[in-house]
Design an enzyme around this catalytic site. Structure first.
Site, PDB file in Angstrom:
ATOM      1  N   TYR A 224       0.849  -1.196   0.000  1.00 29.68           N
ATOM      2  CA  TYR A 224       0.000   0.000   0.000  1.00 29.68           C
ATOM      3  C   TYR A 224       0.882   1.242   0.000  1.00 29.68           C
ATOM      4  CZ  TYR A 224      -3.674  -3.259   1.250  1.00 29.68           C
ATOM      5  OH  TYR A 224      -4.541  -4.313   1.238  1.00 29.68           O
ATOM      6  N   SER A 225       0.471   2.233  -0.800  1.00 33.11           N
ATOM      7  CA  SER A 225       1.216   3.501  -0.839  1.00 33.11           C
ATOM      8  C   SER A 225       0.887   4.338   0.383  1.00 33.11           C
ATOM      9  CB  SER A 225       0.810   4.310  -2.071  1.00 33.11           C
ATOM     10  OG  SER A 225       1.088   3.595  -3.239  1.00 33.11           O
ATOM     11  N   CYS A 392      -0.999   7.353 -10.788  1.00 33.49           N
ATOM     12  CA  CYS A 392      -1.203   6.229  -9.870  1.00 33.49           C
ATOM     13  C   CYS A 392      -2.665   5.805  -9.887  1.00 33.49           C
ATOM     14  CB  CYS A 392      -0.792   6.633  -8.460  1.00 33.49           C
ATOM     15  SG  CYS A 392      -0.811   5.259  -7.296  1.00 33.49           S
ATOM     16  N   GLU A 432       2.591   4.313 -11.132  1.00 34.20           N
ATOM     17  CA  GLU A 432       2.381   3.224 -10.181  1.00 34.20           C
ATOM     18  C   GLU A 432       0.937   2.759 -10.397  1.00 34.20           C
ATOM     19  OE1 GLU A 432       4.823   2.897  -7.052  1.00 34.20           O
ATOM     20  OE2 GLU A 432       3.244   2.771  -5.543  1.00 34.20           O
ATOM     21  N   TYR A 434      -1.894  -0.600 -10.979  1.00 39.08           N
ATOM     22  CA  TYR A 434      -2.147  -2.030 -10.722  1.00 39.08           C
ATOM     23  C   TYR A 434      -3.448  -2.445 -11.377  1.00 39.08           C
ATOM     24  CZ  TYR A 434       1.377  -1.381  -7.178  1.00 39.08           C
ATOM     25  OH  TYR A 434       2.549  -1.082  -6.530  1.00 39.08           O
TER      26      TYR A 434
HETATM   27  P1  NAP Z   1     -12.220   2.537  -9.373  1.00 37.29           P
HETATM   28  O1  NAP Z   1     -13.160   3.082  -8.371  1.00 37.29           O
HETATM   29  O2  NAP Z   1     -12.525   1.207  -9.973  1.00 37.29           O
HETATM   30  O3  NAP Z   1     -12.019   3.537 -10.567  1.00 37.29           O
HETATM   31  C1  NAP Z   1     -11.724   4.872 -10.365  1.00 37.29           C
HETATM   32  C2  NAP Z   1     -12.079   5.636 -11.599  1.00 37.29           C
HETATM   33  O4  NAP Z   1     -11.220   5.273 -12.684  1.00 37.29           O
HETATM   34  C3  NAP Z   1     -13.498   5.365 -12.069  1.00 37.29           C
HETATM   35  O5  NAP Z   1     -14.052   6.595 -12.405  1.00 37.29           O
HETATM   36  C4  NAP Z   1     -13.281   4.494 -13.275  1.00 37.29           C
HETATM   37  O6  NAP Z   1     -14.333   4.600 -14.222  1.00 37.29           O
HETATM   38  C5  NAP Z   1     -12.028   5.107 -13.840  1.00 37.29           C
HETATM   39  N1  NAP Z   1     -11.410   4.300 -14.889  1.00 37.29           N
HETATM   40  C6  NAP Z   1     -11.663   2.997 -15.231  1.00 37.29           C
HETATM   41  N2  NAP Z   1     -10.925   2.645 -16.286  1.00 37.29           N
HETATM   42  C7  NAP Z   1     -10.200   3.732 -16.644  1.00 37.29           C
HETATM   43  C8  NAP Z   1      -9.261   4.000 -17.680  1.00 37.29           C
HETATM   44  N3  NAP Z   1      -8.929   3.075 -18.585  1.00 37.29           N
HETATM   45  N4  NAP Z   1      -8.710   5.230 -17.748  1.00 37.29           N
HETATM   46  C9  NAP Z   1      -9.031   6.180 -16.855  1.00 37.29           C
HETATM   47  N5  NAP Z   1      -9.930   5.987 -15.860  1.00 37.29           N
HETATM   48  C10 NAP Z   1     -10.503   4.786 -15.749  1.00 37.29           C
HETATM   49  O7  NAP Z   1     -10.762   2.559  -8.742  1.00 37.29           O
HETATM   50  P2  NAP Z   1     -10.222   1.778  -7.485  1.00 37.29           P
HETATM   51  O8  NAP Z   1     -11.007   0.526  -7.284  1.00 37.29           O
HETATM   52  O9  NAP Z   1     -10.113   2.717  -6.347  1.00 37.29           O
HETATM   53  O10 NAP Z   1      -8.791   1.341  -8.011  1.00 37.29           O
HETATM   54  C11 NAP Z   1      -7.657   2.121  -7.862  1.00 37.29           C
HETATM   55  C12 NAP Z   1      -6.443   1.356  -8.329  1.00 37.29           C
HETATM   56  O11 NAP Z   1      -5.310   1.972  -7.693  1.00 37.29           O
HETATM   57  C13 NAP Z   1      -6.425  -0.110  -7.953  1.00 37.29           C
HETATM   58  O12 NAP Z   1      -6.039  -0.849  -9.086  1.00 37.29           O
HETATM   59  C14 NAP Z   1      -5.344  -0.165  -6.869  1.00 37.29           C
HETATM   60  O13 NAP Z   1      -4.672  -1.407  -6.850  1.00 37.29           O
HETATM   61  C15 NAP Z   1      -4.431   0.942  -7.302  1.00 37.29           C
HETATM   62  N6  NAP Z   1      -3.507   1.497  -6.297  1.00 37.29           N
HETATM   63  C16 NAP Z   1      -3.848   1.585  -4.986  1.00 37.29           C
HETATM   64  C17 NAP Z   1      -2.921   2.062  -4.065  1.00 37.29           C
HETATM   65  C18 NAP Z   1      -3.196   2.101  -2.586  1.00 37.29           C
HETATM   66  O14 NAP Z   1      -2.272   2.473  -1.856  1.00 37.29           O
HETATM   67  N7  NAP Z   1      -4.350   1.731  -2.104  1.00 37.29           N
HETATM   68  C19 NAP Z   1      -1.697   2.534  -4.515  1.00 37.29           C
HETATM   69  C20 NAP Z   1      -1.407   2.460  -5.872  1.00 37.29           C
HETATM   70  C21 NAP Z   1      -2.329   1.966  -6.752  1.00 37.29           C
HETATM   71  P3  NAP Z   1     -15.454   3.481 -14.513  1.00 37.29           P
HETATM   72  O15 NAP Z   1     -16.733   4.098 -14.089  1.00 37.29           O
HETATM   73  O16 NAP Z   1     -15.381   3.250 -15.980  1.00 37.29           O
HETATM   74  O17 NAP Z   1     -15.120   2.246 -13.707  1.00 37.29           O
END
Ligand code: NAP
Length: 434
Positions: A224-225, A392, A432, A434
């Site tokens: 986790y970041s 990210c 970054e 995933y």
């Molecule tokens: P999410 O709610 O599923 O999506 C966030 C937004 O991104 C939604 O508006 C989604 O639109 C949009 N989106 C979907 N596909 C896209 C694309 N191709 N280009 C641009 N935007 C797009 O996001 P989440 O579940 O929070 O996921 C965040 C990601 O960050 C995860 O993969 C996680 O592993 C990663 N991450 C997390 C951390 C951490 O520390 N927690 C750190 C680094 C990375 P739609 O309405 O189309 O779905």
């Protein structure tokens, strides 16, 4: 006449399963597809790896930087490596191999180089990264840089490992998205008491969830970041925060129980957690005055952007800050983590652009759409050498964001491929995802 036949010596590339956090960066980076994984380990195929080192600098832990001098016909196979819980002890090369290597120019060269290189440059020595990982030449098989910006502070990595984790105490855990939404995202604050856990914005930590997997093995760490800046979630305290989304379905939408995310989201105040890390030596913010940041994120990918923004907010009165431009994507306003506090930030401090994809009555918008809409300002910042760009969140956004940056650049007659290389070489474009 009876001279022994030359025996081929291989400098075998291995990944330390005890330090690897299974983030997939190496597999994505490898230009020849020598790296693969199963549910247990990430491994290197000795028949494919050419030792190009492209995977070494991007690895956040240094677990990638392990090498063994082996007789080629005794090299560890991919299947051997899948079964490892730890790296095997080094074996001495047989006397004949050493003699033979001495008689064969290429092998002798390899052996001489290898003797110095065997072992780990980064992972064996906890502390500030100074080894091969940071010294290797940038490799452009990734969309972003494999070096930090020139003025980044030096990070500590791997101070705590699977074998010797740190125990942190939960001092806060609250939801940062609307209670009526599907996106259950938590802001979790961990305190380290009197023990050192020095971090920088953009770094990550690993959490060891309790229990065992389907094979009866302890769960791997989840990464986790940090969502807080280097001086703590509360300035001057030895704590940090994470942004964690409760996982209830897999990427295909099928029901799935996220082992670590559910564990974390259900923690209560004063519970303890096993932590490893810190990790990451490239996705770091610049440290020099008037550096600009373009931050592009979706969902929980906002964690490092919150950390960097808070770092700037805490020194708002120094006059040292450059410009901040944020592109933040979420389904709806109520599913956008930290919406309330974000909206309270002064408009002359940060330029906020929210891309909402499922807000009733509004057209679907992604961060890349807003980058195009704000082309003028983005271009101005892009062409300023004091600007660093951080991306990210969801993997899927990578292509869209790169396309948007290319278009914005080309509109002013600039060559994106040249600028892209400069941004990577100067450690000014970081991904970054995933
Ligand atoms: P999410 O709610 O599923 O999506 C966030 C937004 O991104 C939604 O508006 C989604 O639109 C949009 N989106 C979907 N596909 C896209 C694309 N191709 N280009 C641009 N935007 C797009 O996001 P989440 O579940 O929070 O996921 C965040 C990601 O960050 C995860 O993969 C996680 O592993 C990663 N991450 C997390 C951390 C951490 O520390 N927690 C750190 C680094 C990375 P739609 O309405 O189309 O779905």
């Amino acid at each position: 006449m009876n001279a022994p036949l030359p025996v081929e010596v291989l400098k075998q590339h291995l990944i330390d399963p005890e330090i690897c956090i299974r983030c997939n960066t190496c597999e994505e980076t490898c230009p020849v597809d020598a790296i693969t994984h199963d549910s247990n380990n990430y491994v290197v195929d000795p028949d494919i790896c050419n030792g190009c080192m492209a995977c070494v600098p991007p690895c956040p832990t240094g677990s990638i930087d392990n090498w063994r001098l082996m007789l080629r016909n005794e090299a560890y196979s991919v299947q051997d490596q899948f079964g490892w819980e730890e790296l095997p002890k080094e074996k001495a090369l047989p006397e004949t191999a050493a003699v033979d290597a001495g008689g064969d120019a290429a092998a002798a060269d390899a052996a001489a180089v290898d003797t110095a290189a065997v072992g780990t440059a980064a992972a064996d020595a906890p502390g500030v990264m100074t080894g091969a990982a940071s010294a290797a030449a940038p490799a452009f098989s990734l969309p972003g840089a494999s070096v930090p910006p020139w003025s980044a502070a030096h990070p500590y990595v791997n101070l705590y490992t699977h074998k010797a984790p740190m125990t942190a105490t939960v001092v806060g855990n609250y939801r940062v998205t609307g209670a009526d939404t599907e996106s259950d995202i938590h802001h979790i604050v961990l305190d380290f008491g009197e023990l050192p856990f020095p971090v920088l914005e953009g770094q990550s930590i690993g959490i060891l969830p309790p229990g065992v997997d389907a094979q009866g093995r302890p769960h791997h760490a989840r990464q986790y970041s940090l969502a807080s800046p280097r001086d703590g979630e509360r300035a001057g305290y030895n704590n940090l925060s994470l942004t964690v989304k409760r996982v209830t379905e897999d990427h295909g939408g099928a029901a799935a129980h996220g082992v670590c995310s559910n564990y974390l989201c259900d923690l209560a105040k004063n519970d303890t957690v096993q932590v490893i890390g810190p990790f990451g030596h490239t996705f770091l913010m610049p440290n020099h005055p008037r550096a600009n940041l373009i931050m592009i994120c979706t969902g929980t990918g906002s964690a490092p952007m919150r950390a960097m923004t808070e770092r700037y907010r805490r020194r708002i009165d120094t006059g040292d800050n450059g410009r901040l431009m944020l592109f933040f994507g979420a389904r709806t306003e109520r599913e956008l983590p930290y919406f309330g506090p974000l909206m309270k930030l002064p408009r002359d401090f940060i330029d906020i652009n929210l891309a909402l994809s499922r807000e009733p009555g509004q057209p679907k918008r992604y961060v890349q759409d807003l980058i195009r809409e704000r082309a003028g300002q983005v271009r101005e910042l892009l062409l300023d050498r004091n600007t660093c760009i951080y991306v990210c969140g969801l993997k899927g956004m990578e292509v869209g964001v790169l396309d948007a940056l290319r278009e914005v650049t080309m509109q002013s007659g600039q060559d994106w491929s040249i600028l892209h290389d400069v941004l990577r070489r100067e450690g000014r474009l970081h991904f970054e995802t995933y």
